[in-house]
Design a protein around this motif. Structure first.
Motif, PDB file in Angstrom:
ATOM      1  N   UNK A  70       0.808  -1.154   0.036  1.00 47.87           N
ATOM      2  CA  UNK A  70       0.005  -0.044   0.158  1.00 47.87           C
ATOM      3  C   UNK A  70       0.796   1.357  -0.001  1.00 47.87           C
ATOM      4  N   UNK A  71       0.394   2.308  -0.670  1.00 41.00           N
ATOM      5  CA  UNK A  71       1.271   3.547  -0.650  1.00 41.00           C
ATOM      6  C   UNK A  71       1.108   4.548   0.686  1.00 41.00           C
ATOM      7  N   UNK A  94      -8.130   2.479   5.605  1.00 42.85           N
ATOM      8  CA  UNK A  94      -8.073   2.461   4.113  1.00 42.85           C
ATOM      9  C   UNK A  94      -6.773   2.339   3.307  1.00 42.85           C
ATOM     10  N   UNK A  95      -6.794   1.704   2.258  1.00 45.10           N
ATOM     11  CA  UNK A  95      -5.533   1.731   1.582  1.00 45.10           C
ATOM     12  C   UNK A  95      -5.575   1.544   0.226  1.00 45.10           C
ATOM     13  N   UNK A 148      -8.150  -0.175  -4.350  1.00 41.68           N
ATOM     14  CA  UNK A 148      -8.369   0.219  -3.120  1.00 41.68           C
ATOM     15  C   UNK A 148      -9.146  -0.833  -2.208  1.00 41.68           C
ATOM     16  N   UNK A 149      -8.901  -0.495  -1.109  1.00 40.47           N
ATOM     17  CA  UNK A 149      -9.860  -1.524  -0.153  1.00 40.47           C
ATOM     18  C   UNK A 149      -9.349  -1.069   1.343  1.00 40.47           C
ATOM     19  N   UNK A 150      -9.604  -2.085   2.086  1.00 38.98           N
ATOM     20  CA  UNK A 150      -9.362  -1.893   3.397  1.00 38.98           C
ATOM     21  C   UNK A 150      -8.437  -3.150   4.034  1.00 38.98           C
ATOM     22  N   UNK A 190      -7.253  -8.387   4.288  1.00 37.27           N
ATOM     23  CA  UNK A 190      -7.077  -7.434   3.289  1.00 37.27           C
ATOM     24  C   UNK A 190      -8.542  -7.219   2.348  1.00 37.27           C
ATOM     25  N   UNK A 191      -9.204  -6.521   2.081  1.00 41.94           N
ATOM     26  CA  UNK A 191     -10.271  -6.368   1.143  1.00 41.94           C
ATOM     27  C   UNK A 191      -9.861  -5.602  -0.332  1.00 41.94           C
TER      28      UNK A 191
END
Lengths: 198, 660
Positions: free
Chosen positions: B345-346, B359-360, B372-374, B385-386
């Motif tokens: 993730x950034x 949120x990632x 993106x996701x969580x 991770x979603x």
């Protein structure tokens, strides 16, 4: 964070009813020619992946759980709890659901942090094919060499575009584990092949 | 039907057709000494020089030996230039074909591939008698090789008329003379190939596509080679052949498709609430291979908008439930799980507390937003991770690649659990009240105990293990609750039953889409493979305190211009107008052309809460243009209306609802 659940014996206590992967309350069984196809919801699954440096400990823990040595690539082994190889330093444990619903918790206690355990029970649907002449059904579905597929063999293959595990329990008994959301598609594929073969 | 031929077999075809009751317009034979027929006309020394008919053949034009041209009405034209031995298997095994002047064709060589014996017409023996004799001879040779005693077999008597033919490659003087009817290659194409110096047969084939694919030289190669020979002043064997291969007899494409037809073409994925949703009359949409409920029509609703508007308002006013099982779920474990996610993730994940969700945003290596996701931290060494539904597989593959190839030293284990958990979003001001009726009482759901972005392992319905996440895509007070998939059907029924006193409704993907646009949350339309974190308004999320995939290349100057596209909201100046997706933004007074383009609409919907259409759009320097009135145009449809640039967060910009 521990996984919480209320247990009576090894069984969760709650008031929800389960459905099978095909959406029913009872598992489906079909008979065609010499072959019986049955939906098998009664198994719990847990994945085991060794952590860095925990490879040896993981193999030993699996032996403590299943009895015989941890299966090598393309093999399955065990008695009540069985395991089949799924990847480098990775296995899937399988056991009767009624007595081992919390198989993942048991495995987690046994590996003592040397492997990552993930509950996979509801992630897969399992169909069993029983009868003489299963090769004719399977060779229409996947590239497994059925003439050499012996009891104790387990492999991963693609059946009708679905990534499946195929496990030979006995010469007349083969289990197929596929992704649960596509259970109806997999079931349809297996039935179609049975009707084509016999 | 007319037949155009240069050999006796063309006449046999005509005779067979005639015997079967087909009316033969004429047999046009290029040979002056063509055999004549009592039954139908034969034009000896003639050539077919043109055809007429637009959607089907109506007539052909035949040039006669005396120089005149004659029109010949017909509905079909059969053409035969003679036989070629079936040398594909020989050629496939690298047996170099040799030219046989007698039959004007390539034949298998005498010293062909080891272990391959060729007999009959495949060897150039075209009459039945020749084929039988050659077959017997080769069979005996093979038996001898194998050390098996040969039996003399009397061969049946068979037709042995020589295959009379005069080589004829193409009709000269036509504007378009087709050589390869499967690949639409004409004589002119071969001439052009020669003119462009693609003279070698291998170049000729690739320049023109002559003899490629299903044809494999069967009908077209000889003609093409003959023309190239003529153009280069060589003989046909000097020009040579390419390697052609089986299938040497036609194979029906249906045989390749097998059972993979119609709905069997690919698997169907069903969510755990599928049966229940069918009972509610849900309208489904295919997302990836999943069938998701799009909306749930109720009695009296005749248009999808009525259903969707009702679902949105009911959720924002009380509580709605949506099956979100299809979102990808990846179990990330290991001593280095946090380090791993920090690189994937950034934004930062190393310091995420256990029991919290974040949120990632994942970037591609080139700095463009990927997905993106969580990520929820269930333990020091355990995250879930979603991913978005559509990218579940590609993100998992990306993470596996990173684990195995980029950072093999990290202690990380990944496994997909998408199918293992049934997950439901429960959203709206009454979400907590509803969940309290389902979650076992020892778990405190109050805002202090379980605040926004919390996550926990809990039990529901008297002891079933479950996971609870307080995350919100709709912008409401919302939770996602996951139970083992086999209890997914029971769970949706229990949630709906418990929600009755709050008038809980199920909502589908359309209402989900409306609510996320109202909230200004990005989705696939915004993460469209061309946009960066900066474009999405998340430029500052790309952490510079650490390295992560895409972080460095996201700093490229081209991605960071002063007038970079920024995500904004749009409202129509006249509330009656729509704000259609795909339309482009123009500064008022500027000409409407690509050079003056200011941006484009990515997502649009009717907002029942605002009572007008709204949209998310990318606009140049969008963050400093709030309040500007712009022209929204679609030159293709003639759409041209004024819109106001507003914040992308139409509803609850301060986030008070989701923290309530």
């Amino acid at each position: 964070m521990p996984t919480l659940l209320t247990l009576r014996g090894n069984v969760c206590v709650h008031n929800l009813s389960a459905t099978t992967a095909l959406g029913g309350t009872e598992p489906r069984t079909e008979q065609h020619g010499p072959i019986t196809l049955s939906e098998e919801p009664g198994y719990a699954l847990a994945s085991v992946a060794a952590r860095k440096g925990g490879e040896r400990a993981t193999v030993l823990a699996i032996r403590r759980i299943i009895g015989p040595a941890a299966p090598k690539p393309n093999h399955a082994a065990g008695n009540t709890v069985t395991a089949f190889w799924t990847g480098p330093e990775q296995w899937m444990l399988e056991a009767p659901y009624d007595s081992h619903e919390t198989l993942f918790a048991m495995a987690r206690a046994e590996v003592k942090g040397k492997a990552s355990i993930t509950e996979q029970t509801s992630g897969w649907c399992r169909f069993d094919l029983r009868g003489v002449g299963l090769g004719a059904v399977l060779e229409r579905l996947c590239p497994i060499n059925m003439t050499k597929f012996q009891p104790g063999d387990a492999t991963r293959t693609s059946i009708d575009h679905l990534g499946c595990f195929v496990i030979c329990r006995a010469l007349d008994h083969i289990s197929i584990l596929g992704p649960r959301s596509s259970a109806a598609s997999l079931h349809h594929g297996l039935l179609t092949s049975m009707r084509s073969a016999y | 039907m007319a037949i155009f031929t240069n050999n006796d077999d063309g006449h046999k075809t005509a005779a067979d057709l005639h015997a079967a009751g087909v009316s033969i317009a004429a047999v046009v034979d290029i040979r002056q000494d063509a055999p004549l027929s009592q039954e139908y006309e034969v034009i000896a020394g003639g050539q077919v020089v043109n055809s007429n008919g637009r959607l089907g053949l109506t007539s052909i034009e035949v040039s006669l030996p005396d120089g005149n041209t004659r029109a010949l009405p017909c509905g079909a034209l059969g053409m035969s230039g003679g036989w070629n031995p079936n040398i594909h298997l020989t050629s496939h095994h690298r047996g170099r074909p040799v030219w046989n002047e007698k039959i004007a064709a390539f034949c298998p060589p005498d010293n062909g591939p080891a272990g391959l014996s060729v007999a009959g017409a495949a060897l150039g023996n075209f009459t039945t008698a020749e084929a039988l004799a050659s077959g017997a001879c080769q069979a005996n040779a093979i038996l001898k090789d194998l050390g098996i005693k040969q039996n003399k077999v009397a061969l049946p008597l068979a037709e042995d008329a020589p295959a009379n033919m005069t080589p004829f490659w193409y009709v000269k003087g036509c504007s378009r003379a087709w050589l390869d009817q499967q690949n639409d290659v004409t004589v002119k194409d071969v001439k052009l190939s020669h003119q462009e110096n693609f003279i070698s047969v291998e170049h000729l084939k690739r320049y023109t596509t002559l003899g490629m694919g299903t044809d494999q030289g069967k009908t077209s190669n000889m003609g093409g080679l003959a023309i190239m020979a003529e153009l280069t002043g060589k003989t046909i064997p000097e020009v040579g052949t390419t390697i052609f291969r089986p299938p040497y007899t036609p194979t029906a494409i249906g045989a390749f498709a097998g059972r993979d037809r119609g709905t069997d073409f690919r698997p169907t994925r069903k969510t755990p609430s599928h049966t229940w949703a069918e009972e509610q009359g849900a309208v489904f949409v295919e997302v990836g291979m999943w069938l998701r409920a799009q909306w749930f029509p109720q009695a009296g609703e005749t248009h999808w908008r009525q259903s969707v508007d009702r679902e949105v308002l009911a959720t924002r006013n009380s509580v709605g439930i949506c099956d979100v099982t299809t979102l990808g779920k990846i179990d990330v474990q290991g001593a280095d799980a946090a380090t791993f996610l920090n690189k994937i993730y950034c934004n930062g994940f190393a310091k995420l507390l256990v029991g919290k969700t974040r949120y990632g945003l994942m970037l591609r290596e080139d700095g463009i937003a990927m997905d993106d996701g969580t990520a929820a931290r269930l333990a020091e060494d355990h995250f879930v991770v979603t991913t978005t539904t559509a990218n579940a597989v590609s993100v998992f593959r990306h993470m596996e690649f990173a684990r195995q190839c980029l950072w093999p030293d990290l202690d990380v284990q990944l496994i997909s659990t998408t199918e293992a958990w049934a997950q439901y979003a429960v959203a709206g001001p009454n979400a907590r009240k509803l969940l309290k009726k389902v979650v076992d009482p020892e778990f405190d759901l109050s805002n202090d105990a379980f605040p926004f972005m919390a996550c926990a392992n809990i039990t529901v319905c008297g002891g079933l293990r479950a996971r609870l996440f307080r995350i919100s895509f709709s912008g409401e007070l919302a939770y996602e609750i996951a139970v083992p998939t086999r209890y997914g059907d029971a769970m949706i029924r229990r949630l709906m039953q418990a929600g009755k006193e709050f008038d809980a409704i199920p909502y589908g993907t359309e209402a989900l889409g409306v609510m996320r646009i109202e909230k200004g949350h990005a989705a696939g339309n915004e993460l469209n493979g061309t946009t960066s974190a900066l474009n999405l308004g998340m430029g500052r999320m790309v952490s510079k305190k650490k390295d992560s995939i895409g972080s460095t290349l996201s700093e490229r100057s081209g991605l960071n211009t002063d007038d970079a596209l920024m995500l904004v909201g749009l409202k129509p100046v006249n509330p009656k107008n729509p704000v259609p997706a795909g339309s482009h933004l123009m500064t008022k007074g500027d000409p409407v052309d690509a050079a003056h383009d200011q941006g484009y609409v990515t997502s649009a919907c009717y907002s029942p809460n605002l009572g007008c259409s709204i949209a998310l759009a990318y606009l140049k320097s969008g963050d400093s243009r709030k309040g500007e009135i712009m022209r929204l145009v679609s030159p293709l449809t003639g759409f041209d209306h004024e819109v106001e640039v507003v914040s992308a967060h139409f509803i609850d910009p301060e986030g008070e609802r989701l923290r309530a």
